[in-house]
Enzyme design. Structure first.
Site, PDB file in Angstrom:
ATOM      1  N   ARG A 288     -23.572  24.475 -11.528  1.00  0.00           N
ATOM      2  CA  ARG A 288     -24.973  24.203 -11.913  1.00  0.00           C
ATOM      3  C   ARG A 288     -25.380  24.953 -13.178  1.00  0.00           C
ATOM      4  O   ARG A 288     -26.573  25.166 -13.442  1.00  0.00           O
ATOM      5  CB  ARG A 288     -25.953  24.508 -10.778  1.00  0.00           C
ATOM      6  CG  ARG A 288     -25.717  23.666  -9.556  1.00  0.00           C
ATOM      7  CD  ARG A 288     -26.974  23.509  -8.710  1.00  0.00           C
ATOM      8  NE  ARG A 288     -26.693  22.686  -7.560  1.00  0.00           N
ATOM      9  CZ  ARG A 288     -26.367  23.158  -6.376  1.00  0.00           C
ATOM     10  NH1 ARG A 288     -26.322  24.459  -6.168  1.00  0.00           N
ATOM     11  NH2 ARG A 288     -26.096  22.346  -5.386  1.00  0.00           N
TER      12      ARG A 288
ATOM     13  N   LYS B   5     -28.657  20.042 -27.059  1.00  0.00           N
ATOM     14  CA  LYS B   5     -28.299  18.695 -26.595  1.00  0.00           C
ATOM     15  C   LYS B   5     -26.798  18.656 -26.349  1.00  0.00           C
ATOM     16  O   LYS B   5     -26.009  18.999 -27.243  1.00  0.00           O
ATOM     17  CB  LYS B   5     -28.675  17.639 -27.640  1.00  0.00           C
ATOM     18  CG  LYS B   5     -30.137  17.256 -27.587  1.00  0.00           C
ATOM     19  CD  LYS B   5     -30.419  16.038 -28.458  1.00  0.00           C
ATOM     20  CE  LYS B   5     -31.885  15.654 -28.386  1.00  0.00           C
ATOM     21  NZ  LYS B   5     -32.235  14.566 -29.323  1.00  0.00           N
TER      22      LYS B   5
ATOM     23  N   GLU C 248     -27.482  15.366 -42.826  1.00  0.00           N
ATOM     24  CA  GLU C 248     -28.377  16.034 -41.864  1.00  0.00           C
ATOM     25  C   GLU C 248     -29.110  17.202 -42.530  1.00  0.00           C
ATOM     26  O   GLU C 248     -30.167  17.614 -42.055  1.00  0.00           O
ATOM     27  CB  GLU C 248     -27.587  16.516 -40.639  1.00  0.00           C
ATOM     28  CG  GLU C 248     -26.857  15.405 -39.885  1.00  0.00           C
ATOM     29  CD  GLU C 248     -27.729  14.641 -38.876  1.00  0.00           C
ATOM     30  OE1 GLU C 248     -28.931  14.909 -38.788  1.00  0.00           O
ATOM     31  OE2 GLU C 248     -27.178  13.758 -38.183  1.00  0.00           O
TER      32      GLU C 248
ATOM     33  N   LYS D 155     -34.614  23.398 -37.839  1.00  0.00           N
ATOM     34  CA  LYS D 155     -34.331  22.842 -36.516  1.00  0.00           C
ATOM     35  C   LYS D 155     -34.840  23.790 -35.425  1.00  0.00           C
ATOM     36  O   LYS D 155     -35.403  23.348 -34.421  1.00  0.00           O
ATOM     37  CB  LYS D 155     -32.829  22.579 -36.356  1.00  0.00           C
ATOM     38  CG  LYS D 155     -32.526  22.074 -34.958  1.00  0.00           C
ATOM     39  CD  LYS D 155     -31.489  21.026 -34.864  1.00  0.00           C
ATOM     40  CE  LYS D 155     -31.474  20.433 -33.464  1.00  0.00           C
ATOM     41  NZ  LYS D 155     -30.335  19.579 -33.211  1.00  0.00           N
TER      42      LYS D 155
ATOM     43  N   GLU E 184     -37.755  17.262 -26.078  1.00  0.00           N
ATOM     44  CA  GLU E 184     -38.128  16.017 -26.780  1.00  0.00           C
ATOM     45  C   GLU E 184     -39.198  15.252 -26.004  1.00  0.00           C
ATOM     46  O   GLU E 184     -39.076  14.052 -25.778  1.00  0.00           O
ATOM     47  CB  GLU E 184     -36.878  15.146 -27.003  1.00  0.00           C
ATOM     48  CG  GLU E 184     -37.015  14.192 -28.184  1.00  0.00           C
ATOM     49  CD  GLU E 184     -35.702  13.567 -28.603  1.00  0.00           C
ATOM     50  OE1 GLU E 184     -34.721  14.299 -28.823  1.00  0.00           O
ATOM     51  OE2 GLU E 184     -35.661  12.339 -28.713  1.00  0.00           O
TER      52      GLU E 184
ATOM     53  N   ARG F  36     -39.669  16.917 -31.652  1.00  0.00           N
ATOM     54  CA  ARG F  36     -38.211  16.888 -31.721  1.00  0.00           C
ATOM     55  C   ARG F  36     -37.705  15.489 -32.079  1.00  0.00           C
ATOM     56  O   ARG F  36     -36.669  15.340 -32.715  1.00  0.00           O
ATOM     57  CB  ARG F  36     -37.592  17.374 -30.399  1.00  0.00           C
ATOM     58  CG  ARG F  36     -36.081  17.475 -30.518  1.00  0.00           C
ATOM     59  CD  ARG F  36     -35.436  18.314 -29.454  1.00  0.00           C
ATOM     60  NE  ARG F  36     -34.015  18.417 -29.741  1.00  0.00           N
ATOM     61  CZ  ARG F  36     -33.185  19.278 -29.196  1.00  0.00           C
ATOM     62  NH1 ARG F  36     -33.629  20.133 -28.302  1.00  0.00           N
ATOM     63  NH2 ARG F  36     -31.904  19.293 -29.537  1.00  0.00           N
TER      64      ARG F  36
ATOM     65  N   ASN G 257     -34.674  12.567 -35.232  1.00  0.00           N
ATOM     66  CA  ASN G 257     -33.898  11.315 -35.163  1.00  0.00           C
ATOM     67  C   ASN G 257     -34.143  10.423 -36.374  1.00  0.00           C
ATOM     68  O   ASN G 257     -33.746   9.252 -36.369  1.00  0.00           O
ATOM     69  CB  ASN G 257     -34.248  10.556 -33.883  1.00  0.00           C
ATOM     70  CG  ASN G 257     -33.846  11.339 -32.642  1.00  0.00           C
ATOM     71  OD1 ASN G 257     -32.825  12.016 -32.639  1.00  0.00           O
ATOM     72  ND2 ASN G 257     -34.655  11.263 -31.602  1.00  0.00           N
TER      73      ASN G 257
ATOM     74  N   HIS H 152     -31.797   7.631 -37.459  1.00  0.00           N
ATOM     75  CA  HIS H 152     -30.820   7.417 -36.383  1.00  0.00           C
ATOM     76  C   HIS H 152     -30.919   6.037 -35.735  1.00  0.00           C
ATOM     77  O   HIS H 152     -29.927   5.532 -35.232  1.00  0.00           O
ATOM     78  CB  HIS H 152     -30.933   8.522 -35.330  1.00  0.00           C
ATOM     79  CG  HIS H 152     -30.334   9.834 -35.781  1.00  0.00           C
ATOM     80  ND1 HIS H 152     -30.795  10.525 -36.882  1.00  0.00           N
ATOM     81  CD2 HIS H 152     -29.297  10.570 -35.291  1.00  0.00           C
ATOM     82  CE1 HIS H 152     -30.087  11.633 -37.035  1.00  0.00           C
ATOM     83  NE2 HIS H 152     -29.162  11.687 -36.086  1.00  0.00           N
TER      84      HIS H 152
ATOM     85  N   HIS I 190     -27.648   4.190 -35.821  1.00  0.00           N
ATOM     86  CA  HIS I 190     -26.894   3.851 -34.608  1.00  0.00           C
ATOM     87  C   HIS I 190     -26.529   2.368 -34.594  1.00  0.00           C
ATOM     88  O   HIS I 190     -25.450   1.992 -34.133  1.00  0.00           O
ATOM     89  CB  HIS I 190     -27.681   4.198 -33.340  1.00  0.00           C
ATOM     90  CG  HIS I 190     -27.605   5.652 -32.967  1.00  0.00           C
ATOM     91  ND1 HIS I 190     -26.422   6.363 -32.994  1.00  0.00           N
ATOM     92  CD2 HIS I 190     -28.550   6.530 -32.551  1.00  0.00           C
ATOM     93  CE1 HIS I 190     -26.659   7.614 -32.621  1.00  0.00           C
ATOM     94  NE2 HIS I 190     -27.944   7.751 -32.357  1.00  0.00           N
TER      95      HIS I 190
ATOM     96  N   HIS J  95     -20.782   9.318 -38.406  1.00  0.00           N
ATOM     97  CA  HIS J  95     -22.174   9.430 -37.939  1.00  0.00           C
ATOM     98  C   HIS J  95     -23.119   9.858 -39.073  1.00  0.00           C
ATOM     99  O   HIS J  95     -24.165   9.240 -39.295  1.00  0.00           O
ATOM    100  CB  HIS J  95     -22.251  10.412 -36.765  1.00  0.00           C
ATOM    101  CG  HIS J  95     -23.646  10.680 -36.319  1.00  0.00           C
ATOM    102  ND1 HIS J  95     -24.428   9.721 -35.704  1.00  0.00           N
ATOM    103  CD2 HIS J  95     -24.442  11.787 -36.433  1.00  0.00           C
ATOM    104  CE1 HIS J  95     -25.622  10.224 -35.444  1.00  0.00           C
ATOM    105  NE2 HIS J  95     -25.648  11.479 -35.877  1.00  0.00           N
TER     106      HIS J  95
HETATM  107  N1  GLY Z   1     -29.853  15.903 -33.242  1.00  0.00           N
HETATM  108  C1  GLY Z   1     -31.192  15.756 -32.855  1.00  0.00           C
HETATM  109  C2  GLY Z   1     -31.662  16.792 -31.901  1.00  0.00           C
HETATM  110  O1  GLY Z   1     -30.982  17.759 -31.678  1.00  0.00           O
HETATM  111  O2  GLY Z   1     -32.712  16.655 -31.340  1.00  0.00           O
END
Ligand code: GLY
Length: 372
Positions: A121, A143, A185, A227, A237, A242, A246, A249, A253, A267
């Site tokens: 966990r 993430k 990025e 960030k 998010e 947050r 994106n 993206h 994507h 990417h």
């Molecule tokens: N790569 C986008 C984020 O970490 O929210």
């Protein structure tokens, strides 16, 4: 060396940015490695280049490294590799207070991070990102994910690392194409909310990519700080900040899906094209001047990246690309939020974008190169 705090309530941590951090790995961990055995997840390429440096630091400080060396590439983010990695950690008797080390790019960080999130966990982990993209984006903010047959990053968890060590020396061994893909990025932070940083990228991007050490430290630490601020405000998010990360993206994507998530389009390359498309679509809707969208495309082109959709030579329609977008994990009760721009550094979320209009816009963009 720059040290950037990530002030997440209850779980704050630091990101260290500087050259030569891997050689100082154990002292920089400051007591987090509480046992002799240290599990390290990496890939074959990274191990060949940097395994010995980290191994020496561990052995010199009385630790015994246990390596899990995985195949490089996106296919490693699979259920099979996740299960095998978790079983390997169980065999090593890793406890919840122990740290797993993720040494690699986004694939390794995501896989090892997710394995750490679910082991007993949740155990602790340390991110040691070895690509520019991982240093400025994926290693920070917690993430973690694997891919499933239904799509990329569809199975995962938010699980913050205890420490991130971004060694700028590793960028010297990164292939140029990977470096450029990561640069998308970096530029993203300027486009989201920092027009001055975008202008900095215009002035310094080429020299930074060329290897200037001071510029690299500034680019990475400024990006990480941006960030960290966003993640501290909106870790999961949920409040909208947050989601701004994106930018590019949703379009990106769709391009990755259309090119089969293959080496045809990395990417970061998809994100660069996606940001140009977001800007051009914003200009088409008269949210921002066409000249600003052109400025963004010009910057990526000057850096050596593809900045026009038509350059991909896709055999598809705008409607096909929009169909990929409908599988996006950001779909929300039948609508797809888009990140658009009211100017450079003025990104916002629009939940009312008509997909027919996006498809028509993409039809024009698919032909843009051919028309000129
Ligand atoms: N790569 C986008 C984020 O970490 O929210």
């Amino acid at each position: 060396m720059a040290v950037i705090p990530v002030d997440i309530a209850g779980r704050p941590y630091e990101v260290h940015v500087g050259a030569g951090l891997l050689a100082e790995f154990v002292p920089l961990c400051r007591g987090k490695l509480r046992k002799r055995a240290v599990p390290i997840v990496t890939d074959r390429n990274v191990h060949a280049l940097w395994g010995e440096v980290i191994e020496t630091s561990l052995r010199d400080n009385g630790h015994e490294p246990h390596w899990r060396i995985l195949p490089p590439g996106e296919q490693t983010k699979s259920w099979d590799q996740l299960a095998a990695t978790v079983n390997w950690l169980l065999d090593l008797e890793v406890e919840r207070g122990d740290h797993v080390v993720a040494l690699g790019g986004g694939v390794i960080g995501d896989l090892a991070g997710f394995a750490s999130a679910i082991l007993k966990r949740g155990c602790r982990f340390i991110q040691v990102p070895t690509t520019l993209l991982a240093q400025v984006d994926s290693s920070v903010g917690g993430k973690t994910a694997i891919n499933s047959p239904a799509g990329k990053n569809l199975v995962g968890a938010f699980h913050q690392p205890s420490l991130v060590l971004a060694d700028l020396a590793v960028l010297d061994t990164l292939p140029d194409r990977e470096l450029l893909a990561g640069y998308a990025e970096v530029v993203k932070y300027g486009l989201i909310s920092d027009a001055d940083f975008f202008a900095w990228c215009e002035r310094n991007g080429t020299a930074m990519l060329g290897g200037d050490a001071a510029l690299r430290e500034y680019a990475v630490s400024h990006s990480v700080a941006a960030k960290a601020r966003i993640v501290a405000m909106d870790e999961l998010e949920t409040s909208g900040q947050r989601a701004l990360l994106n930018l590019g993206h949703t379009f990106g994507h769709a391009l990755e899906a259309e090119t089969g998530y293959s080496a045809r389009l990395l990417h970061g390359e998809a994100v660069a094209l996606g940001m140009v498309l977001a800007a051009r679509y914003s200009a088409r809707r008269e949210l921002m001047p066409v000249a600003s969208a052109d400025r963004i495309a010009d910057h990526f082109a000057k850096a050596g990246m593809r900045a026009e959709l038509a350059e991909l030579g896709l055999d598809c329609s705008g409607r096909d690309l929009v169909a990929h977008m409908l599988h996006d994990k950001k779909m929300d009760a039948g609508t797809l939020p888009f990140l658009l721009m009211k100017g450079i550094g003025r990104t916002y979320m629009d939940r009312e974008v008509p997909l027919d209009e996006v498809a028509a816009f993409l039809d024009v963009e698919l032909l843009r190169g051919a028309a000129s």
